[in-house]
Design a protein around this motif. Sequence first.
Motif, short mmCIF file in Angstrom:
data_model
loop_
_atom_site.label_atom_id
_atom_site.label_comp_id
_atom_site.label_asym_id
_atom_site.label_seq_id
_atom_site.Cartn_x
_atom_site.Cartn_y
_atom_site.Cartn_z
N ASP A 84 -12.36 -4.39 43.97
CA ASP A 84 -11.83 -3.68 45.43
C ASP A 84 -10.19 -3.97 45.50
O ASP A 84 -9.82 -5.14 45.03
CB ASP A 84 -12.60 -4.36 46.32
CG ASP A 84 -13.66 -3.39 46.97
OD1 ASP A 84 -14.08 -2.32 46.13
OD2 ASP A 84 -14.48 -3.74 47.83
N ASN A 85 -9.56 -3.21 46.11
CA ASN A 85 -8.51 -3.56 46.84
C ASN A 85 -8.37 -4.38 48.05
O ASN A 85 -9.58 -4.46 48.63
CB ASN A 85 -7.46 -2.04 46.96
CG ASN A 85 -7.44 -1.81 45.89
OD1 ASN A 85 -7.28 -2.21 44.74
ND2 ASN A 85 -6.38 -0.43 45.95
N PHE A 86 -7.59 -5.30 48.53
CA PHE A 86 -7.53 -6.01 49.70
C PHE A 86 -6.14 -6.02 50.27
O PHE A 86 -5.07 -5.83 49.66
CB PHE A 86 -7.87 -7.45 49.35
CG PHE A 86 -8.00 -8.18 50.25
CD1 PHE A 86 -9.21 -8.20 51.26
CD2 PHE A 86 -7.16 -9.45 50.66
CE1 PHE A 86 -9.48 -8.92 52.29
CE2 PHE A 86 -7.57 -10.14 51.74
CZ PHE A 86 -8.67 -10.00 52.20
N ALA A 116 -6.99 -2.50 34.63
CA ALA A 116 -7.36 -1.48 35.61
C ALA A 116 -6.30 -1.72 37.07
O ALA A 116 -6.54 -2.22 38.03
CB ALA A 116 -8.77 -2.09 36.08
N PRO A 117 -5.05 -1.14 36.78
CA PRO A 117 -3.93 -1.33 37.64
C PRO A 117 -4.22 -0.59 39.04
O PRO A 117 -3.75 -0.83 39.98
CB PRO A 117 -3.04 -0.75 37.01
CG PRO A 117 -3.52 0.08 35.92
CD PRO A 117 -4.82 -0.52 35.38
N GLY A 118 -5.50 0.04 39.03
CA GLY A 118 -5.79 0.81 40.22
C GLY A 118 -6.69 0.28 40.87
O GLY A 118 -7.10 0.68 42.19
N THR A 119 -7.12 -0.89 40.55
CA THR A 119 -8.13 -1.72 41.35
C THR A 119 -7.58 -3.19 41.53
O THR A 119 -6.60 -3.62 40.70
CB THR A 119 -9.32 -1.76 40.72
OG1 THR A 119 -9.54 -2.26 39.31
CG2 THR A 119 -10.18 -0.29 40.71
N ASN A 120 -8.20 -4.02 42.26
CA ASN A 120 -7.70 -5.54 42.44
C ASN A 120 -6.28 -5.50 42.78
O ASN A 120 -5.66 -6.29 42.34
CB ASN A 120 -7.87 -6.22 41.14
CG ASN A 120 -9.57 -6.62 40.83
OD1 ASN A 120 -10.08 -7.28 41.50
ND2 ASN A 120 -10.17 -6.15 39.73
N ARG A 121 -5.97 -4.52 43.53
CA ARG A 121 -4.55 -4.61 43.93
C ARG A 121 -4.53 -5.28 45.72
O ARG A 121 -5.41 -4.94 46.09
CB ARG A 121 -3.82 -3.36 44.14
CG ARG A 121 -3.45 -2.48 42.64
CD ARG A 121 -2.25 -3.13 42.12
NE ARG A 121 -2.79 -3.35 40.65
CZ ARG A 121 -1.55 -3.83 39.74
NH1 ARG A 121 -0.90 -4.30 40.10
NH2 ARG A 121 -2.22 -3.83 38.67
N GLY A 122 -3.49 -5.91 45.76
CA GLY A 122 -3.46 -6.11 47.31
C GLY A 122 -2.28 -5.39 48.09
O GLY A 122 -1.39 -5.20 47.35
N LEU A 433 3.64 -3.76 50.97
CA LEU A 433 4.06 -4.30 49.54
C LEU A 433 2.78 -4.09 48.83
O LEU A 433 1.74 -4.46 49.32
CB LEU A 433 4.62 -5.48 49.77
CG LEU A 433 5.99 -6.01 50.23
CD1 LEU A 433 6.04 -7.47 50.28
CD2 LEU A 433 7.03 -5.52 49.52
N VAL A 434 3.05 -3.68 47.56
CA VAL A 434 1.81 -3.86 46.86
C VAL A 434 1.97 -5.15 45.80
O VAL A 434 3.11 -5.51 45.30
CB VAL A 434 1.67 -2.46 45.81
CG1 VAL A 434 0.66 -2.76 44.80
CG2 VAL A 434 1.55 -1.04 46.82
N VAL A 435 0.79 -5.83 45.68
CA VAL A 435 0.87 -7.15 44.82
C VAL A 435 -0.36 -7.14 44.15
O VAL A 435 -1.55 -6.65 44.64
CB VAL A 435 1.06 -8.42 45.86
CG1 VAL A 435 2.26 -8.45 46.31
CG2 VAL A 435 -0.36 -8.26 46.75
#
Length: 443
Positions: A84-86, A116-122, A433-435
């Motif tokens: 998931d993203n958060f 999987a750069p489209g998931t686990n993004r903050g 901001l994306v992290v």
Amino acid sequence: MTSLTALFAFLSLVTLAYSTDFNPLHHSGPASPYFNAPSQFGVPPSTPAQCKVDQAAYIVRHGSEAFDLGMELRKRYRFTKGGDNFTVWSAGQQRVVDTATYFTLGYLSQGNYLSAPGTNRGQVVTTPDSVNFTFADSLTPSTACPLYSQGDTSAKATTFRGTYQGNIANRLNKFLDGLALDATDIGVMQDLCGFQAEVDGDTRFCDIFDESEWLDYEYAHDLNYYYGSGPGNPFSATVGYPWLKAITELFSSDSNRTQGGGNFVPPPLIMSFTHDNNLPPIVSALGVWNSSALPDVYPLSTVRANPDRTFRSSFLVSFRGYIALERMSCDAHEPPTSVTHTSGQVALGPGASASAQKYVRLRINNAVVPLPGCATGPGASCSLAAFENYVRSRAEVAGDFVARCGLQDVKNATNTLDIFTNVPSELAQSTVLVVPLPYAGLL
Ligand SMILES: *[C@@H]1O[C@H](CO)[C@@H](O)[C@H](O)[C@H]1NC(C)=O
Ligand SMILES: *[C@@H]1O[C@H](CO)[C@@H](O)[C@H](O)[C@H]1NC(C)=O
Ligand SMILES: *[C@@H]1O[C@H](CO)[C@@H](O)[C@H](O)[C@H]1NC(C)=O
Ligand SMILES: *[C@@H]1O[C@H](CO)[C@@H](O)[C@H](O)[C@H]1NC(C)=O
Ligand SMILES: *[C@@H]1O[C@H](CO)[C@@H](O)[C@H](O)[C@H]1NC(C)=O
């Protein structure tokens, strides 16, 4: 540099005047590295056995190792499945954004950022820091309340420091040859105990002062926060209330959390990151640590520390200190001590029965703090319905941000914090901001 060398040279001459269980780092106010506050009200911080936390909101001061807090909360709540993203929210100054970023990296650390750069993004939603044009729609709203600084009487702390710093300087000067300390040196030296410990673990400055000197130092911090940004500032609850109201609204709408025409549904764990002086206003809005039932304790005496006070800066504005509200779903009874598992049937966890009810609990630096008159639920919690009434009753103390701050004629002035449901928010001028940043070479 010479002074520092001389100082360290005499450190070993000074004997520790405090008992071995006294830890100056637990009495250093805003210079304390994070530690779990003791349970001042005797309530265990673990989630009661018949309950499950289903939503939580934190407002956190910046500080080191925020990564650990991210991992800790991921495991405490188990809200976010892998992949998931958060999203988190942060005031815009670099050290606050850094803390929010490290928290997010810790929270997502089980994820696979690379393949999987489209998931686990903050996402870190940042709001302009300490500006006067976003009003209540900010994680640093006090700067936008023009009357707030008039209510700040933290100079009382300076007066109190005058009662002990000179005595400490005189005591230490007996150990010094060729260096004379005066009262103005003492505050900085005591600050260095916590700051050095936080930065690199060096605690030599902690050994210089005795127990009563640490307690005076701590009390000066208590006065500074109580009268500067806490319950002793009549505009404190006013600037803390918008955060409390926004969170209460998110807690109270069961299925549809996109309120007020918002475009965003916040995650069940709502993290806000800010500065030390933005936590005491939340305490004021909540009406805790300032009980009118203790007339000898509050407002805090400017001359003598009352040991019965629960308002303690060390238990609130330490580095990475926080205020957390947890919404719990609780069964009527504690679960049985043994569970029979049947093939094909999933055993219900706590808080999942048809008769489960919702409650809200307040934790400050881990310790549970009961709301006055609203703490009869499991683990000194307050039923959600009673909590909503309680927060409404606090609106009378807090007043309206625009009216109480004298902003009626100011264009765009708002009394509402909408950043959690509007991403980005136009009035708050928030940005995203994306992290971690996507790794350019791998995309
Ligand atoms: C997660 O965030 C990334 C970066 O913002 C975005 O590209 C992706 O679509 C998001 N994935 C999901 C499942 O929301
Ligand atoms: C904000 O601060 C600026 C610069 O100090 C000042 O000119 C302006 O009047 C302030 N605005 C409000 C709404 O207080
Ligand atoms: C804190 O307590 C004092 C003394 O009872 C009271 O005057 C003040 O209004 C209280 N502050 C808040 C924010 O409730
Ligand atoms: C939730 O709120 C959105 C936006 O106001 C609305 O379009 C939608 O119908 C609501 N859903 C439910 C189940 O109430
Ligand atoms: C009011 O907000 C709008 C939209 O964000 C902005 O364009 C405008 O400059 C603001 N006006 C003032 C006086 O700040």
